[in-house]
Design a protein around this motif. Structure first.
Motif, short mmCIF file in Angstrom:
data_model
loop_
_atom_site.label_atom_id
_atom_site.label_comp_id
_atom_site.label_asym_id
_atom_site.label_seq_id
_atom_site.Cartn_x
_atom_site.Cartn_y
_atom_site.Cartn_z
N UNK A 1 0.84 -1.19 0.00
CA UNK A 1 0.00 0.00 0.00
C UNK A 1 0.88 1.25 0.00
N UNK A 2 0.42 2.29 -0.69
CA UNK A 2 1.18 3.53 -0.83
C UNK A 2 0.44 4.66 -0.12
N UNK A 3 1.18 5.50 0.59
CA UNK A 3 0.60 6.65 1.27
C UNK A 3 0.74 7.88 0.38
N UNK A 4 -0.38 8.55 0.12
CA UNK A 4 -0.41 9.76 -0.70
C UNK A 4 -0.87 10.95 0.14
N UNK A 5 -0.44 12.13 -0.29
CA UNK A 5 -0.94 13.37 0.31
C UNK A 5 -1.75 14.11 -0.75
N UNK A 6 -3.04 14.26 -0.49
CA UNK A 6 -3.95 14.96 -1.39
C UNK A 6 -4.14 16.38 -0.89
N UNK A 7 -3.88 17.36 -1.74
CA UNK A 7 -4.08 18.76 -1.36
C UNK A 7 -5.38 19.27 -1.96
N UNK A 8 -6.20 19.87 -1.10
CA UNK A 8 -7.47 20.44 -1.54
C UNK A 8 -7.55 21.89 -1.07
N UNK A 9 -8.37 22.67 -1.75
CA UNK A 9 -8.56 24.07 -1.37
C UNK A 9 -10.04 24.34 -1.16
N UNK A 10 -10.34 24.98 -0.04
CA UNK A 10 -11.73 25.27 0.32
C UNK A 10 -12.09 26.70 -0.06
N UNK A 11 -13.23 26.86 -0.72
CA UNK A 11 -13.72 28.18 -1.10
C UNK A 11 -15.05 28.44 -0.38
N UNK A 12 -15.13 29.52 0.36
CA UNK A 12 -16.38 29.88 1.01
C UNK A 12 -16.64 29.11 2.29
N UNK A 13 -17.91 28.98 2.62
CA UNK A 13 -18.32 28.39 3.90
C UNK A 13 -18.30 26.87 3.86
N UNK A 14 -18.30 26.27 5.06
CA UNK A 14 -18.42 24.83 5.19
C UNK A 14 -19.24 24.53 6.43
N UNK A 201 -22.19 25.56 0.08
CA UNK A 201 -21.28 25.18 1.16
C UNK A 201 -20.36 24.04 0.72
N UNK A 202 -19.15 24.01 1.26
CA UNK A 202 -18.24 22.92 0.97
C UNK A 202 -17.72 22.90 -0.46
N UNK A 203 -17.53 24.07 -1.06
CA UNK A 203 -16.97 24.13 -2.42
C UNK A 203 -15.47 23.85 -2.33
N UNK A 204 -15.04 22.72 -2.86
CA UNK A 204 -13.65 22.27 -2.73
C UNK A 204 -13.08 21.96 -4.11
N UNK A 205 -11.84 22.35 -4.31
CA UNK A 205 -11.13 22.01 -5.54
C UNK A 205 -9.90 21.17 -5.20
N UNK A 206 -9.67 20.15 -5.99
CA UNK A 206 -8.51 19.27 -5.81
C UNK A 206 -7.31 19.90 -6.50
N UNK A 207 -6.20 20.05 -5.76
CA UNK A 207 -5.01 20.71 -6.30
C UNK A 207 -3.95 19.73 -6.78
N UNK A 208 -3.58 18.76 -5.94
CA UNK A 208 -2.49 17.87 -6.31
C UNK A 208 -2.54 16.59 -5.49
N UNK A 209 -1.79 15.60 -5.95
CA UNK A 209 -1.67 14.32 -5.27
C UNK A 209 -0.23 13.85 -5.40
N UNK A 210 0.41 13.57 -4.26
CA UNK A 210 1.81 13.16 -4.29
C UNK A 210 2.05 12.04 -3.30
N UNK A 211 3.00 11.16 -3.65
CA UNK A 211 3.40 10.10 -2.74
C UNK A 211 4.23 10.70 -1.61
N UNK A 212 4.02 10.20 -0.39
CA UNK A 212 4.73 10.75 0.76
C UNK A 212 5.29 9.60 1.60
#
Length: 312
Positions: A1-14, A201-212
């Motif tokens: 199994x591989x561990x990844x770090x997913x970066x997301x950005x939140x816009x507005x309220x949640x 609410x919860x408007x999220x965009x996916x930025x990147x995915x990298x192995x860590x």
């Protein structure tokens, strides 16, 4: 199994917190929307042999503060510093990457130094009023119909940031390829996250995915999300806080059956325990029998990272 770090950005309220089991649910419903319910059942059945583990979301560059051994504060100054440490929720992930033995004194030094450098997230919480519809009288319930839903608005405290909306890290432990995982991540957040997504609410965009990679050594381990240990779990010397999860189905099923799952006791992120050789890189279990529909399950896994602990 591989561990990844997913970066997301939140816009507005949640409205709904970005915690591991809820994020996992959005991955599942992303598959349902894109590939159908048969694919979801196939995916859930495959998890017993090839688990897909999702952490909670943490401010970029940070991880939850581990629960270390409690030390006795025999001086007023030390007691004050321990109170300061108790208020802290997150610490820089570089502490784990460096592999140094962790102690309360090291955490305090790092936190005080990082306070002058870190990009602090400002959180504003407000209540939005709603009314309950009386479908018999074709109006609203006058006596008990008014209720409030808390909303959170998050932003970088420093207005000079090039990216004014906060970025979060999610850790994914998976046995399938990066391209598939990136596609699943887009599916998970494409319709918003959590409650009131239909109103923005919860408007999220996916930025990147990298192995860590974190150090594969240490006598202790920390959970990166809420989890439910199996009945035969060999965990010992665990330090953790607990909470009760009252899960709810997504709209796709919640509009056609009872939307509520049975209450489940979870151990919270930041829980620590002794690590023994042979342990998998995750903790927890897939919880079944949580609903009258046997297909419905509750994800109770969390990734773990190892560290060494020094008594201060």
């Amino acid at each position: 199994m591989i561990l990844y770090r997913l970066k997301i950005q939140l816009f507005g309220k949640i409205v709904t917190p970005l915690v591991g089991d809820t994020i996992f649910g959005h991955f599942v419903w992303g598959i349902a929307r894109r590939k159908g319910k048969e694919s979801v059942e196939e995916f859930l059945h495959s998890l017993e042999e090839k688990p897909f583990i999702v952490s909670s979301a943490f401010p970029e560059g940070y991880l939850p503060k581990p629960m270390l051994a409690v030390t006795w504060a025999d001086q007023k100054e030390k007691y004050s510093r321990l109170k300061q440490l108790k208020k802290v929720k997150y610490i820089p992930f570089t502490l784990f990457e460096e592999g140094k033995p962790l102690s309360e004194s090291l955490l305090l030094e790092t936190i005080e130094r990082a306070a002058r450098e870190q990009k602090e997230i400002l959180q504003i919480e407000s209540d939005r009023l709603h009314v309950t519809v009386d479908r018999f009288a074709q109006g609203t319930l006058e006596d008990i119909g008014l209720f409030a839903v808390p909303e959170k608005w998050l932003a970088w405290k420093d207005r000079d940031q090039k990216l004014p909306n906060p970025i979060f890290d999610i850790y994914l432990l998976a046995s399938f390829g990066k391209d598939i995982l990136m596609e699943m991540s887009h599916w998970a957040f494409e319709n918003g996250f959590g409650a009131d997504a239909s109103t923005g609410a919860g408007h999220i965009e996916v930025l990147s995915l990298e192995e860590v990679h974190f150090p594969c050594s240490g006598n202790r381990a920390m959970a990166l999300g809420p989890f439910v240990p199996p009945a035969d779990s060999p965990i010992d010397d665990m330090r953790a806080s607990t909470f009760v999860r009252r899960g709810k189905l997504a709209f796709e099923l919640g509009d056609s059956m009872n939307p509520f799952k049975k209450p489940i006791v979870f151990f919270d992120q930041g829980a620590t325990f002794n690590f023994h050789d042979g342990m998998p890189p995750y903790i927890g279990s897939m919880v079944r029998n949580v609903h009258s529909d046997a297909r419905i399950v509750q994800q109770g896994w969390a990734p773990i990272i190892r560290y060494s602990e020094e008594v201060s």
